[in-house]
Design a protein around this motif. Structure first.
Motif, short mmCIF file in Angstrom:
data_model
loop_
_atom_site.label_atom_id
_atom_site.label_comp_id
_atom_site.label_asym_id
_atom_site.label_seq_id
_atom_site.Cartn_x
_atom_site.Cartn_y
_atom_site.Cartn_z
N ARG A 26 3.14 8.06 6.74
CA ARG A 26 1.80 7.46 6.45
C ARG A 26 1.13 7.41 4.94
NH1 ARG A 26 -0.83 10.00 11.04
NH2 ARG A 26 -1.09 8.24 12.51
N HIS B 31 1.10 4.26 2.36
CA HIS B 31 -0.11 5.06 0.95
C HIS B 31 0.47 4.51 -0.41
CE1 HIS B 31 -3.92 6.21 -0.08
NE2 HIS B 31 -3.17 6.37 -0.97
N GLU C 49 -8.14 2.52 -3.69
CA GLU C 49 -7.95 2.97 -2.81
C GLU C 49 -7.57 2.06 -1.46
OE1 GLU C 49 -6.33 5.58 -2.60
OE2 GLU C 49 -6.55 6.00 -4.54
N SER D 96 -3.50 0.54 -1.23
CA SER D 96 -2.70 1.65 -0.26
C SER D 96 -2.76 1.89 1.36
CB SER D 96 -2.88 2.62 -1.07
OG SER D 96 -4.17 2.92 -1.50
N GLN D 97 -4.25 2.90 1.38
CA GLN D 97 -5.13 3.23 2.96
C GLN D 97 -4.98 1.38 3.67
OE1 GLN D 97 -8.38 5.71 1.42
NE2 GLN D 97 -8.63 3.97 2.36
N GLU E 217 -1.07 1.33 5.07
CA GLU E 217 -0.91 2.49 5.97
C GLU E 217 -0.97 2.23 7.94
OE1 GLU E 217 -2.65 6.40 5.81
OE2 GLU E 217 -3.39 6.23 4.25
#
Length: 688
Positions: A472, A476, A505, A508-509, A512
């Motif tokens: 992950r 990310h 973020e 990136s998140q 995931e």
């Protein structure tokens, strides 16, 4: 730049414009900084002293392209300071951090330059600027105001002194944590000491021990890729406690590397800075230009999540206590027990363990999966270029091309832990995308982006195997990289990740989520020995267990975010460690869990200004990413072309050229509530 300086620092003539890292020595940086700072100062003076009336072109665009040499020297230096440091670099870091602060404080309080910017800001409606240019002007104006441009001279001088001191404190804080991490190792050899450790972990520990001159032994270090699996699998409770206490005591061991005094001084200076600029507290200053806007909004979200997470964590703790009792032990669940018994409980509930899963998660395959997802969503391809020197022998270089074959970015991957690298994982760039013409005649630049991770390096001839959390992390950070590489803006200051802290973020998140898309796991989660894909039964268990232990994970994160906010909203702090303890007691922190980052090693908050009063942003962005992936799920296709196009056009490529709320609405049609995020974590029932 004078002839005596190493041109490799500023003239990047390597592959497709990459720096020639092999031609740069540590000793080159000090004189290069001096020359680049002087050049930038001269450029600023020329912009401020321009006899022509201020225009967007001769003031704002001129500022956007000024300081190119300084940007290049800085990018190379700070990369080295984080990813491959040494005593020479660290000594220079302690010198350069305050010097750079001094330089930018002088620019930010230049009265003649601010008058030009303020004039443009006052008549912005008459300039005929598009949305992106207006955002760029606003950023420059607000940046000067927050640098003290409207303060009287004595207050400006005090603000500059505060910023300079904070820069030095941040550098020392990070170096102290790295020193504590490097300085601690637990060497093991007996069967009792190694009880329960799977082969992949023993191989990694043996490789570290060998690097430290202890052939035939096994090293536990404070690198997360070793300490976390050790705490998970070790059956020796005494050793688990010893390792855990060392891990959580980083920066709090007394002596020269103790960070508690630095924290106190940092918080006092930040509070004073906020007051000088007219804010009630430092959190209000930092949140002024974010989606959250106020500390109250942040704390409201955090407490909504906390109340549900701590209930779940108490249930999880009771389950772990039951396992301990089954063993005939009568001790409470302590922090060094949680990961160990949670792994046993997962094995029981879902009939698989981390050690069973890990052989299917090879670093090489997960890197390939990152690239494949990017290709399916955004049409880009990655090709590794062998034989090109990076800043360390482990660094790999990739060309990123669009569907037409055009080179759009260079990507560097630096995946393995080493003593010269600070802990954690991050994305940064040597060069950001933009379309302006530089003084050297170059029409725009492509992004040169890198990811840094800290996975345990395998022994020669063996593959690097990841945990699901490691995988992950890789996704990310590559999501951040895509945010930089897919950027399509005109101005450097709003390129790529140049967005508000609680929006950065999201890309990136969100990325995931594609790791656990069944098609991706089936293709890339293959056994490192047999090449066989992960059995469907195991895949089903992995997907079913996605919310397992979510109470623990959410509590350790949210506690850290709440302490961060408490530090930066307090009226006055006599003892930061006492405030940390009081905050945790007030919210009812379980004794069996500690903050994900205790204050003395809370690098996000104290090794620089980046995430100070901003650690909450991971959760704020998680509200967005859960809702954003739900948009794909609603189509029935995680790679839906139309939705992927909207995602690229409105999130990944626009950088900070749009207000983040406007960008998100353009993608999704609405702003989200926390419901999808809480459901994703398994803290509430999903909304059907």
């Amino acid at each position: 730049m004078t002839a005596s300086l190493n041109p490799a620092l500023v003239d990047w003539t390597g592959h497709e414009g990459l720096p020639r890292f092999e031609a740069i020595r540590d000793e080159d940086f000090a004189p290069a900084f001096d020359a680049a700072l002087a050049r930038h100062e001269a450029e600023i003076d020329a912009i401020a002293g321009n006899p022509e009336p201020p225009t967007f072109e001769n003031t704002i665009v001129a500022l956007e392209i000024a300081g190119d040499e300084l940007s290049r020297v800085s990018a190379l230096f700070w990369n080295k300071a984080g990813a491959h440091t040494n005593e020479t670099i660290q000594a220079l870091e302690r010198e350069i951090a305050p010097k750079m602060s001094r330089h930018y404080s002088k620019i930010g309080t230049n009265p003649v330059l601010f008058r030009r910017i303020d004039t443009l800001w006052e008549k912005r409606g008459e300039l005929g600027l598009d949305v992106e240019a207006t955002r760029v002007l606003e950023r420059h104006w607000k940046g000067f105001v927050k640098s003290g441009a409207r303060l009287d001279k004595p207050e400006q001088e005090r603000l500059a002194a505060i910023n300079e001191k904070l820069a030095g404190l941040g550098a020392r804080f990070g170096q102290n944590v790295l020193a504590d991490e490097k300085g601690w190792v637990l060497m093991l050899s007996s069967e009792d000491e190694l009880a329960g450790l799977p082969d992949f972990l023993k191989d990694a520990m043996a490789a570290v021990a060998r690097d430290r001159g202890a052939e035939g032994r096994y090293a536990v270090t404070l690198s997360r890729s070793i300490i976390e699996p050790f705490l998970t699998f070790s059956e020796n409770r005494e050793l688990r406690e010893q390792a855990f206490r060392a891990w959580t005591a980083r920066g709090e061991n007394g002596g020269e590397t103790d960070n508690r005094g630095i924290i106190a001084e940092t918080l006092a200076l930040r509070a004073e800075k906020a007051r000088l600029l007219g804010y009630a507290n430092y959190a209000s200053l930092k949140l002024d230009d974010t989606m959250a806007k106020t500390p109250e909004a942040v704390n409201d979200l955090l407490m909504q999540v906390w109340e549900k997470a701590v209930v779940r964590a108490r249930e999880e703790e009771a389950d772990l206590a039951g396992l301990i009792a089954e063993e005939g032990c009568n001790h409470e669940v302590m922090p060094w027990d949680w990961r160990h018994y949670a792994e046993r409980l997962r094995a029981r509930k879902f009939s698989f363990s981390e050690s069973e899963l890990k052989p299917y998660l090879q670093l090489e395959k997960i890197v390939d999966a990152c690239f494949d997802v990017a290709n399916r969503l955004f049409g880009i391809t990655a090709a590794e270029k062998k034989g090109i020197s990076g800043y360390h022998p482990d660094v790999r270089v990739f060309e990123i091309r669009d569907a037409s074959g055009r080179l759009v970015a260079l990507f560097l991957g630096d995946y393995f832990a080493r003593p010269s690298k600070r802990s954690g994982a991050w994305m940064s760039s040597f060069q950001s995308q933009h379309k302006l013409t530089l003084k050297n005649g170059a029409a725009g630049e492509i992004p040169i982006v890198y990811n840094v991770c800290n996975f345990a390096k395998p022994a020669d001839g063996k593959p690097a195997l990841l945990s699901i959390d490691d995988a992950r992390t890789l996704f990310h950070e590559f999501g951040h990289a895509l945010h930089g590489m897919l950027s399509d803006v005109t101005y450097p200051s709003v390129s790529g990740t140049g967005v508000s802290r609680d929006f950065v973020e999201l890309p990136s998140q969100l990325y995931e989520h594609w790791l656990t898309v069944p098609d991706i796991l089936r293709k890339y989660a293959v056994h490192y020995k047999t090449g066989e894909p992960m059995p469907q039964a195991l895949l089903d268990k992995v997907l079913a267990a996605r919310t397992f232990n979510s109470g623990f994970a959410t509590v350790e994160f949210t506690a850290s975010a709440l302490v961060d906010m408490a530090y930066h909203t307090a009226a006055g702090i006599d003892d930061p460690m006492a405030l940390e303890a009081a905050t945790l007691a007030k919210i009812g922190m379980p004794n069996s869990i500690v903050m994900r980052h205790r204050s003395p090693h809370f690098l996000h908050v104290f090794s620089g200004d980046g995430y100070s009063a901003g650690y909450y942003s991971y959760m704020w962005s998680e509200v967005l990413d859960a809702d954003a992936f739900a948009a794909f799920e609603e189509t029935g296709n995680p790679f839906d072309p139309a939705m992927a196009g909207r995602l690229k056009d409105n999130i990944y490529s626009v950088g900070g050229s749009l207000d983040p709320e406007d960008a998100y609405r353009a993608f999704r049609g609405k702003l989200p509530s926390p419901d999808a995020m809480l459901a994703k974590k398994g803290l509430v029932a999903p909304v059907l």
